[in-house]
Write a protein that holds these residues in place. Structure first.
Motif, PDB file in Angstrom:
ATOM      1  N   UNK A 253       0.845  -1.192   0.000  1.00 21.32           N
ATOM      2  CA  UNK A 253       0.000   0.000   0.000  1.00 21.32           C
ATOM      3  C   UNK A 253       0.886   1.250   0.000  1.00 21.32           C
ATOM      4  N   UNK A 254       1.843   1.266   0.930  1.00 23.81           N
ATOM      5  CA  UNK A 254       2.738   2.421   1.036  1.00 23.81           C
ATOM      6  C   UNK A 254       3.470   2.652  -0.291  1.00 23.81           C
ATOM      7  N   UNK A 255       4.023   1.575  -0.852  1.00 21.31           N
ATOM      8  CA  UNK A 255       4.816   1.710  -2.080  1.00 21.31           C
ATOM      9  C   UNK A 255       3.970   2.152  -3.282  1.00 21.31           C
ATOM     10  N   UNK A 256       2.721   1.661  -3.335  1.00 17.66           N
ATOM     11  CA  UNK A 256       1.839   2.085  -4.423  1.00 17.66           C
ATOM     12  C   UNK A 256       1.634   3.595  -4.412  1.00 17.66           C
ATOM     13  N   UNK A 257       1.482   4.141  -3.212  1.00 17.29           N
ATOM     14  CA  UNK A 257       1.237   5.579  -3.099  1.00 17.29           C
ATOM     15  C   UNK A 257       2.540   6.364  -3.280  1.00 17.29           C
ATOM     16  N   UNK A 258       3.623   5.836  -2.693  1.00 15.78           N
ATOM     17  CA  UNK A 258       4.917   6.523  -2.776  1.00 15.78           C
ATOM     18  C   UNK A 258       5.428   6.601  -4.214  1.00 15.78           C
ATOM     19  N   UNK A 259       5.108   5.572  -4.996  1.00 12.56           N
ATOM     20  CA  UNK A 259       5.575   5.477  -6.372  1.00 12.56           C
ATOM     21  C   UNK A 259       5.259   6.758  -7.173  1.00 12.56           C
ATOM     22  N   UNK A 260       4.072   7.278  -6.963  1.00 15.89           N
ATOM     23  CA  UNK A 260       3.643   8.487  -7.690  1.00 15.89           C
ATOM     24  C   UNK A 260       4.518   9.695  -7.340  1.00 15.89           C
ATOM     25  N   UNK A 261       5.115   9.672  -6.152  1.00 11.76           N
ATOM     26  CA  UNK A 261       6.000  10.776  -5.767  1.00 11.76           C
ATOM     27  C   UNK A 261       7.436  10.492  -6.189  1.00 11.76           C
ATOM     28  N   UNK A 262       7.800   9.212  -6.188  1.00 11.02           N
ATOM     29  CA  UNK A 262       9.172   8.857  -6.583  1.00 11.02           C
ATOM     30  C   UNK A 262       9.426   9.247  -8.032  1.00 11.02           C
TER      31      UNK A 262
ATOM     32  N   UNK B 238      -7.260   8.660   4.213  1.00  9.15           N
ATOM     33  CA  UNK B 238      -8.185   7.628   3.706  1.00  9.15           C
ATOM     34  C   UNK B 238      -8.384   6.488   4.721  1.00  9.15           C
ATOM     35  N   UNK B 239      -7.812   6.649   5.917  1.00 11.56           N
ATOM     36  CA  UNK B 239      -8.040   5.680   6.994  1.00 11.56           C
ATOM     37  C   UNK B 239      -7.276   4.383   6.843  1.00 11.56           C
ATOM     38  N   UNK B 240      -6.105   4.413   6.212  1.00 12.08           N
ATOM     39  CA  UNK B 240      -5.369   3.166   5.960  1.00 12.08           C
ATOM     40  C   UNK B 240      -3.936   3.163   6.475  1.00 12.08           C
ATOM     41  N   UNK B 241      -3.645   4.065   7.408  1.00 13.00           N
ATOM     42  CA  UNK B 241      -2.289   4.146   7.923  1.00 13.00           C
ATOM     43  C   UNK B 241      -1.822   2.789   8.477  1.00 13.00           C
ATOM     44  N   UNK B 242      -2.717   2.095   9.141  1.00 12.08           N
ATOM     45  CA  UNK B 242      -2.334   0.827   9.791  1.00 12.08           C
ATOM     46  C   UNK B 242      -2.115  -0.300   8.781  1.00 12.08           C
ATOM     47  N   UNK B 243      -2.507  -0.097   7.521  1.00 11.10           N
ATOM     48  CA  UNK B 243      -2.358  -1.162   6.523  1.00 11.10           C
ATOM     49  C   UNK B 243      -1.277  -0.848   5.492  1.00 11.10           C
ATOM     50  N   UNK B 244      -0.419   0.107   5.840  1.00 12.98           N
ATOM     51  CA  UNK B 244       0.607   0.580   4.897  1.00 12.98           C
ATOM     52  C   UNK B 244       1.497  -0.531   4.363  1.00 12.98           C
ATOM     53  N   UNK B 245       1.742  -1.568   5.174  1.00 16.71           N
ATOM     54  CA  UNK B 245       2.664  -2.627   4.754  1.00 16.71           C
ATOM     55  C   UNK B 245       1.977  -3.785   4.029  1.00 16.71           C
TER      56      UNK B 245
ATOM     57  N   UNK C 223      -5.753   7.662  -2.387  1.00 14.42           N
ATOM     58  CA  UNK C 223      -4.557   8.234  -1.744  1.00 14.42           C
ATOM     59  C   UNK C 223      -3.491   8.509  -2.803  1.00 14.42           C
ATOM     60  N   UNK C 224      -3.308   7.555  -3.695  1.00  8.61           N
ATOM     61  CA  UNK C 224      -2.320   7.726  -4.775  1.00  8.61           C
ATOM     62  C   UNK C 224      -2.698   8.918  -5.670  1.00  8.61           C
ATOM     63  N   UNK C 225      -3.992   9.072  -5.935  1.00 12.20           N
ATOM     64  CA  UNK C 225      -4.410  10.143  -6.850  1.00 12.20           C
ATOM     65  C   UNK C 225      -4.159  11.533  -6.283  1.00 12.20           C
TER      66      UNK C 225
ATOM     67  N   UNK D 264       3.099  10.527   2.198  1.00 11.72           N
ATOM     68  CA  UNK D 264       2.396   9.250   1.999  1.00 11.72           C
ATOM     69  C   UNK D 264       1.631   8.883   3.274  1.00 11.72           C
ATOM     70  N   UNK D 265       2.262   9.050   4.437  1.00  9.18           N
ATOM     71  CA  UNK D 265       1.566   8.721   5.682  1.00  9.18           C
ATOM     72  C   UNK D 265       0.380   9.667   5.904  1.00  9.18           C
ATOM     73  N   UNK D 266       0.551  10.919   5.482  1.00  8.48           N
ATOM     74  CA  UNK D 266      -0.528  11.909   5.609  1.00  8.48           C
ATOM     75  C   UNK D 266      -1.768  11.479   4.785  1.00  8.48           C
TER      76      UNK D 266
END
Ligand code: ADP
Length: 228
Positions: free
Chosen positions: A96-105, A125-132, A149-151, A118-120
């Motif tokens: 989850x984290x990497x999918x969202x981070x990718x757009x910034x990388x 979207x209520x998914x901080x605990x599922x980042x991994x 979140x990615x968008x 990304x954590x923000x």
């Protein structure tokens, strides 16, 4: 913010998907695009992020004239527009984290800025605990939250969504709408193609109705208007 002037789209197979479309969407608006299947909604959405080019007419998004935009500048435009799809389009092997981070990388943000942002957005979207977790370990609604979140991770002025609740059960769909309302309340323009009559008739916003490639209705605080 988004202007279309006399836009026509004819596909190579001869189908005219849009004809003579004139619309203007102001910054911060929330607009539903409704209409029967095959009416031209997806084509309308795809023209806005330059997935398709118009056959004739002018399209300006965020001050960028898409008619004269060079193909090599399309990635630049896409960074200013968040796109959300019915089928999420997440990368299955990334967390989850990497999918969202990718757009910034891809825009070469610093690692510390990426982590913070990304954590923000995962929090939003209520998914901080599922980042991994991997997308396959999440429910459909959660996967759609990741894609939202990615968008928004690069803080686009516009988010465009094509049937974002189309694959979700009603309760989950309402949760997704809460997030879109939050994003819109912060000033992001939102354009959303949908078949969800209940949502359109409850969260009242501007409605653009397309039939047979033409805008047949444009109402502030409109309703869905079709029996399905
Ligand atoms: P909607 O999203 O309202 O269902 P679409 O924009 O997908 O409508 O389709 C509008 C019309 O354009 C339909 O007749 C469809 O078959 C046609 N169409 C859509 N995409 C293509 C394509 N890539 N090539 C040819 N015809 C297409």
């Amino acid at each position: 913010m988004i202007e279309m002037k006399d836009v026509t789209k004819k596909y190579p197979n001869g189908v005219t998907a849009l004809r003579g479309v004139d619309i203007s969407i102001k910054p911060g608006e929330f607009v539903y695009v409704v209409g029967p299947s095959g009416a031209g909604k997806s084509t309308f959405i795809k023209l806005m992020y330059r997935e398709e080019k118009p056959t004739s007419g002018q399209i300006v998004v965020n001050g960028v004239n898409l008619s004269t935009l060079k193909d090599k500048s399309v990635p630049l435009l896409r960074r200013q527009i968040g796109v959300v799809f019915q089928d999420f389009k997440l990368l299955p092997t990334l967390t989850v984290y990497e999918n969202v981070a990718f757009a910034m990388e891809v825009i070469e943000e610093s690692p510390s800025a990426i982590k913070k942002r990304v954590m923000e957005v995962l929090d939003l979207v209520g998914l901080k605990s599922k980042a991994r977790m991997l997308p396959g370990e999440l429910s459909g609604g959660e996967q759609q939250r990741v894609s939202i979140a990615r968008s928004i991770v690069n803080q686009p002025k516009v988010v465009i969504a094509d049937e974002p609740t189309g694959n979700l059960d009603p309760d989950t769909a309402w949760g997704i709408m809460d997030i879109f309302e939050k994003i819109n309340a912060k000033g992001t323009t939102l354009v959303m193609a949908t078949h969800n009559k209940e949502i359109v008739n409850t969260i009242r916003r501007r409605v653009l109705a397309i039939e047979d490639g033409r805008i047949v209705r444009d109402e502030q605080r409109g309703d869905y208007g079709y029996e399905i």
